[in-house]
Design an enzyme around this catalytic site. Structure first.
Site, mmCIF file in Angstrom:
data_model
loop_
_atom_site.group_PDB
_atom_site.id
_atom_site.type_symbol
_atom_site.label_atom_id
_atom_site.label_comp_id
_atom_site.label_asym_id
_atom_site.label_seq_id
_atom_site.Cartn_x
_atom_site.Cartn_y
_atom_site.Cartn_z
ATOM 1 N N ILE A 91 0.864 -1.178 0.000
ATOM 2 C CA ILE A 91 0.000 0.000 0.000
ATOM 3 C C ILE A 91 0.901 1.228 0.000
ATOM 4 C CG2 ILE A 91 -1.583 1.353 1.421
ATOM 5 C CD1 ILE A 91 -3.018 -1.141 2.119
ATOM 6 N N CYS A 115 -13.577 0.227 -0.087
ATOM 7 C CA CYS A 115 -12.801 -0.484 -1.099
ATOM 8 C C CYS A 115 -13.733 -1.582 -1.614
ATOM 9 C CB CYS A 115 -11.486 -1.012 -0.520
ATOM 10 S SG CYS A 115 -11.660 -2.050 0.952
#
Length: 179
Positions: A91, A115
């Site tokens: 990430i 998400c």
């Protein structure tokens, strides 16, 4: 039955069936989290009177959602983050930091963070928010695990633990009351 002789959806007299998105929860006043919403969730989302959606996936938003957001004046801020999967996908800290800065501005509230499933990327953003709020690491990781279920990722937990909140800049004039 309602006045028209038709049964009310949901049986509560409201007429519309309110279905929250997968993994929906309130994070803190004015901030919600969930998985990817679909058209069945639109009536529920409308009740939240959202101003902003923080979308954490790189894929384009579904056309039906774009139309719903436009017709309800909901701004979508997209931070195209790949999932934190071993061995080579991490990430990006700067994307989470940018998303966190948007989250820390009350002018964007009420906000929905999501998400695909509302577990990993959303969990990382919420985890970094908890660090800004000065939650204990144990409580922060417990919350992450509660939403990740059996799909807990060690890399996500490590990301949350090592995230440097000192690099998060935001306008203090617009900071939320819970900060």
């Amino acid at each position: 039955m309602n006045g028209s002789g038709k049964a009310d959806a949901g049986g509560y007299g409201g007429g519309e069936l309110l279905i929250p998105p997968l993994n929906f929860a309130m994070v803190t006043p004015g901030v919600y989290r969930s998985g990817y919403p679909n058209s069945k969730n639109h009536a529920f989302l409308k009740k939240l009177r959202l101003k902003t959606i923080i979308y954490l996936c790189p894929e384009d938003y579904m056309a039906v959602n774009v139309q719903f957001m436009q017709s309800n004046s909901i701004r979508v801020l997209q931070f195209g983050i790949q999932g934190n999967k071993e061995p080579f996908v991490d990430i990006p800290e700067d994307a989470i930091r940018d998303a966190l800065q948007a989250l820390l501005d009350v002018r964007n509230h009420p906000t929905l963070i999501h998400c695909n499933k509302g577990k990993h990327r959303t969990g990382c953003l919420v985890g970094t928010l908890r660090k800004v709020q000065r939650w204990s690491l144990t409580s922060t990781i417990d919350e992450y695990r509660r939403f990740a279920g059996l799909k807990v990722r060690a890399l996500d937990q490590q990301f949350i633990e090592l995230f440097d909140t000192r690099k998060v800049m935001y306008d203090r004039r617009y900071k939320p009351s819970w900060l």
